[in-house]
Design an enzyme around this catalytic site. Structure first.
Site, PDB file in Angstrom:
ATOM      1  N   GLY A   1       0.827  -1.206   0.000  1.00 43.32           N
ATOM      2  CA  GLY A   1       0.000   0.000   0.000  1.00 43.32           C
ATOM      3  C   GLY A   1       0.861   1.255   0.000  1.00 43.32           C
TER       4      GLY A   1
ATOM      5  N   ASP B   1      -3.282 -12.966   4.416  1.00 44.52           N
ATOM      6  CA  ASP B   1      -4.551 -12.288   4.694  1.00 44.52           C
ATOM      7  C   ASP B   1      -4.696 -11.983   6.190  1.00 44.52           C
ATOM      8  OD1 ASP B   1      -7.174 -11.451   4.819  1.00 44.52           O
ATOM      9  OD2 ASP B   1      -7.980 -13.135   3.647  1.00 44.52           O
ATOM     10  N   ILE B   2      -4.900 -10.709   6.513  1.00 36.99           N
ATOM     11  CA  ILE B   2      -5.042 -10.370   7.946  1.00 36.99           C
ATOM     12  C   ILE B   2      -6.340 -10.934   8.549  1.00 36.99           C
ATOM     13  CG2 ILE B   2      -3.563  -8.314   7.883  1.00 36.99           C
ATOM     14  CD1 ILE B   2      -6.156  -6.604   7.822  1.00 36.99           C
TER      15      ILE B   2
ATOM     16  N   TYR C   1      -8.873  -1.266   4.781  1.00 34.43           N
ATOM     17  CA  TYR C   1      -9.862  -0.969   3.741  1.00 34.43           C
ATOM     18  C   TYR C   1      -9.944   0.552   3.714  1.00 34.43           C
ATOM     19  CZ  TYR C   1     -14.303  -0.900   1.179  1.00 34.43           C
ATOM     20  OH  TYR C   1     -15.290  -0.680   0.236  1.00 34.43           O
ATOM     21  N   THR C   2      -9.509   1.175   2.608  1.00 36.84           N
ATOM     22  CA  THR C   2      -9.365   2.639   2.612  1.00 36.84           C
ATOM     23  C   THR C   2     -10.292   3.373   1.626  1.00 36.84           C
ATOM     24  OG1 THR C   2      -7.512   2.391   1.076  1.00 36.84           O
ATOM     25  CG2 THR C   2      -6.951   2.624   3.402  1.00 36.84           C
TER      26      THR C   2
ATOM     27  N   THR D   1      -7.319   7.030  11.613  1.00 39.49           N
ATOM     28  CA  THR D   1      -7.680   8.150  10.745  1.00 39.49           C
ATOM     29  C   THR D   1      -8.385   9.307  11.467  1.00 39.49           C
ATOM     30  OG1 THR D   1      -9.106   8.726   8.865  1.00 39.49           O
ATOM     31  CG2 THR D   1      -9.824   6.886  10.193  1.00 39.49           C
ATOM     32  N   ASP D   2      -8.294  10.484  10.874  1.00 42.84           N
ATOM     33  CA  ASP D   2      -9.043  11.658  11.364  1.00 42.84           C
ATOM     34  C   ASP D   2     -10.552  11.464  11.177  1.00 42.84           C
ATOM     35  OD1 ASP D   2      -8.603  11.689   8.576  1.00 42.84           O
ATOM     36  OD2 ASP D   2      -8.920  13.842   8.444  1.00 42.84           O
TER      37      ASP D   2
ATOM     38  N   TYR E   1     -16.493   4.142   6.813  1.00 44.90           N
ATOM     39  CA  TYR E   1     -15.030   3.988   6.934  1.00 44.90           C
ATOM     40  C   TYR E   1     -14.579   4.405   8.334  1.00 44.90           C
ATOM     41  CZ  TYR E   1     -10.092   5.294   6.348  1.00 44.90           C
ATOM     42  OH  TYR E   1      -8.738   5.438   6.518  1.00 44.90           O
TER      43      TYR E   1
HETATM   44  N1  LIG Z   1      -4.950   7.322   2.482  1.00 45.13           N
HETATM   45  C1  LIG Z   1      -5.339   8.271   3.331  1.00 45.13           C
HETATM   46  O1  LIG Z   1      -5.625   9.424   2.968  1.00 45.13           O
HETATM   47  C2  LIG Z   1      -5.441   7.944   4.801  1.00 45.13           C
HETATM   48  C3  LIG Z   1      -5.902   8.928   5.672  1.00 45.13           C
HETATM   49  C4  LIG Z   1      -5.974   8.625   7.035  1.00 45.13           C
HETATM   50  C5  LIG Z   1      -5.604   7.373   7.499  1.00 45.13           C
HETATM   51  N2  LIG Z   1      -5.187   6.435   6.626  1.00 45.13           N
HETATM   52  C6  LIG Z   1      -4.803   5.109   7.146  1.00 45.13           C
HETATM   53  O2  LIG Z   1      -3.445   4.913   6.862  1.00 45.13           O
HETATM   54  C7  LIG Z   1      -3.175   3.508   6.676  1.00 45.13           C
HETATM   55  C8  LIG Z   1      -2.428   3.310   5.368  1.00 45.13           C
HETATM   56  O3  LIG Z   1      -3.234   3.821   4.307  1.00 45.13           O
HETATM   57  P1  LIG Z   1      -2.802   3.661   2.783  1.00 45.13           P
HETATM   58  O4  LIG Z   1      -3.427   4.788   2.042  1.00 45.13           O
HETATM   59  O5  LIG Z   1      -1.349   3.382   2.682  1.00 45.13           O
HETATM   60  O6  LIG Z   1      -3.624   2.330   2.418  1.00 45.13           O
HETATM   61  P2  LIG Z   1      -3.589   1.500   1.062  1.00 45.13           P
HETATM   62  O7  LIG Z   1      -2.697   2.139   0.064  1.00 45.13           O
HETATM   63  O8  LIG Z   1      -5.008   1.224   0.695  1.00 45.13           O
HETATM   64  O9  LIG Z   1      -2.871   0.149   1.513  1.00 45.13           O
HETATM   65  C9  LIG Z   1      -3.519  -0.854   2.233  1.00 45.13           C
HETATM   66  C10 LIG Z   1      -2.915  -2.184   1.804  1.00 45.13           C
HETATM   67  O10 LIG Z   1      -3.555  -3.235   2.530  1.00 45.13           O
HETATM   68  C11 LIG Z   1      -3.809  -4.297   1.590  1.00 45.13           C
HETATM   69  N3  LIG Z   1      -4.832  -5.204   2.067  1.00 45.13           N
HETATM   70  C12 LIG Z   1      -6.170  -5.132   1.823  1.00 45.13           C
HETATM   71  N4  LIG Z   1      -6.782  -6.208   2.360  1.00 45.13           N
HETATM   72  C13 LIG Z   1      -5.842  -6.956   2.952  1.00 45.13           C
HETATM   73  C14 LIG Z   1      -5.855  -8.190   3.653  1.00 45.13           C
HETATM   74  N5  LIG Z   1      -7.000  -8.857   3.854  1.00 45.13           N
HETATM   75  N6  LIG Z   1      -4.690  -8.683   4.141  1.00 45.13           N
HETATM   76  C15 LIG Z   1      -3.534  -8.015   3.927  1.00 45.13           C
HETATM   77  N7  LIG Z   1      -3.457  -6.858   3.251  1.00 45.13           N
HETATM   78  C16 LIG Z   1      -4.584  -6.330   2.775  1.00 45.13           C
HETATM   79  C17 LIG Z   1      -4.220  -3.531   0.364  1.00 45.13           C
HETATM   80  O11 LIG Z   1      -4.275  -4.328  -0.797  1.00 45.13           O
HETATM   81  P3  LIG Z   1      -5.263  -3.872  -1.999  1.00 45.13           P
HETATM   82  O12 LIG Z   1      -4.867  -2.466  -2.378  1.00 45.13           O
HETATM   83  O13 LIG Z   1      -4.987  -4.874  -3.068  1.00 45.13           O
HETATM   84  O14 LIG Z   1      -6.653  -3.912  -1.451  1.00 45.13           O
HETATM   85  C18 LIG Z   1      -3.144  -2.468   0.305  1.00 45.13           C
HETATM   86  O15 LIG Z   1      -1.963  -2.924  -0.303  1.00 45.13           O
HETATM   87  C19 LIG Z   1      -4.547   2.838   6.717  1.00 45.13           C
HETATM   88  O16 LIG Z   1      -4.753   2.318   8.009  1.00 45.13           O
HETATM   89  C20 LIG Z   1      -5.526   3.966   6.481  1.00 45.13           C
HETATM   90  O17 LIG Z   1      -6.781   3.714   7.082  1.00 45.13           O
HETATM   91  C21 LIG Z   1      -5.090   6.684   5.287  1.00 45.13           C
END
Ligand SMILES: NC(=O)c1ccc[n+]([C@@H]2O[C@H](COP(=O)([O-])OP(=O)(O)OC[C@H]3O[C@@H](n4cnc5c(N)ncnc54)[C@H](OP(=O)(O)O)[C@@H]3O)[C@@H](O)[C@H]2O)c1
Length: 294
Positions: free
Chosen positions: A9, A34-35, A59-60, A99-100, A123
């Protein structure tokens, strides 16, 4: 050894790269382990000297979650709970990202870690539930709430804006939602700094870029840097609009600025100004456009 869960990710990739560059022993998994499958997690960790699990998997898809809340709940609460349980069993540290969007955004001063959560959408609800379950299982866990994340390894607001600005002469962006853009690289550095501490302080911490802005101002800054760095060739008119003119499936908090005093005091981590980080992000990816020949 550090185990980065969700290493493909946006954040997980950034963290993997930093740890690898520093020669810090780490392993990474994504959907291959898989988590949601506790046995697969246990099997992967067996025979590995895991000292810390960092969960970047989630899940984002904020809008999609409105129609898939049960799947989002599994990935944002059940999966993290599985990891927390494993961390306890293996006497390993556990860092999780939240997250915020756990806040309703009705406030007007930065949210503190212990302010009551009141998510507006699916979410946020599933992420808030994840925080609760982790803390019930692993009192030593560290949860970092972040916001408005962007980076080179995934689709995000910066890449989306640059794509749109390249093809359009005019673009409307919401100007009444306030928050703090966060470069995934800065957050990954903060995670490394926390991981470095031998006696981590458990609990929830906030980390975002420093400063407050709107999506509109963020878009204007992206355009300014895009033109400066030659990623964009012609300016696009960016129009400020209100949220009601840009309806989305999930309601977003109007004000989701996070107070960062706790992470500063506990770990000496001082997040950079969001504008400085955005410039560094551009510098890290694009060459500055040179003036002319000769
Ligand atoms: N992005 C934002 O703006 C934002 C803002 C606030 C907080 N956050 C938090 O920051 C953290 C990182 O975000 P990110 O944007 O880097 O997320 P991301 O790019 O969506 O990465 C999440 C990763 O987890 C994988 N994944 C999904 N289901 C899984 C499973 N069952 N087992 C193992 N891996 C799995 C995804 O694979 P797939 O892509 O193939 O599904 C993806 O590679 C998250 O906790 C998110 O909630 C993000």
């Amino acid at each position: 050894m550090i185990w980065i869960v969700g290493n493909k990710g946006m954040l997980g990739s950034e963290l993997s790269q930093i740890l690898e560059n520093r020669g810090i022993e780490c392993v990474g998994t994504d959907k291959d382990v898989d988590i949601l499958d506790p046995m697969a997690l246990v099997a992967f960790a067996a025979n590995k000297d895991i000292s810390l699990i960092v969960n970047c998997a989630a899940y984002t898809a904020v809008d999609k979650a409105e129609n898939e809340e049960s799947l989002a709940l599994r990935l944002n609460a059940e999966g993290p709970a599985n990891l927390a349980a494993l961390a306890v069993k293996r006497h390993a540290g556990f860092i999780h990202i939240s997250t915020d969007y756990v806040f309703d955004g009705e406030g007007s001063v930065p949210y503190k870690e212990n302010d009551p959560v009141a998510p507006l959408g699916a979410y946020g609800r599933t992420k808030a539930e994840g925080e609760k379950r982790i803390q019930a299982i692993d009192p030593d866990a560290i949860i970092i709430r972040t916001a408005w994340l962007y980076g080179q390894y995934g689709k995000n607001f910066v890449s989306t804006m640059l794509g749109l600005m390249n093809g359009k002469s005019e673009l409307s962006v919401v100007a009444d939602q306030y928050g703090s853009p966060t470069w995934a690289h800065d957050l990954a550095e903060a995670i490394c700094a926390i991981a470095d501490r031998t006696a981590p302080t458990a609990g929830i911490y906030h980390f975002t870029g420093e400063g407050t802005t709107t999506w509109y101002e963020f878009a204007c800054e992206i355009q300014r840097l895009g033109l400066e760095f030659g990623v964009l060739t012609t300016p696009c008119k960016v129009k400020a609009i209100t949220t009601d003119l840009y309806p989305t499936k999930a309601k977003r908090p109007a004000y989701s600025v996070l107070a960062k005093d706790k992470i500063k005091e506990a770990f000496g981590i001082y997040p950079p100004e969001w504008r400085d980080s955005l410039r560094k992000y551009f510098e890290s990816i694009y060459q500055v456009k040179t003036g002319g020949e000769g």
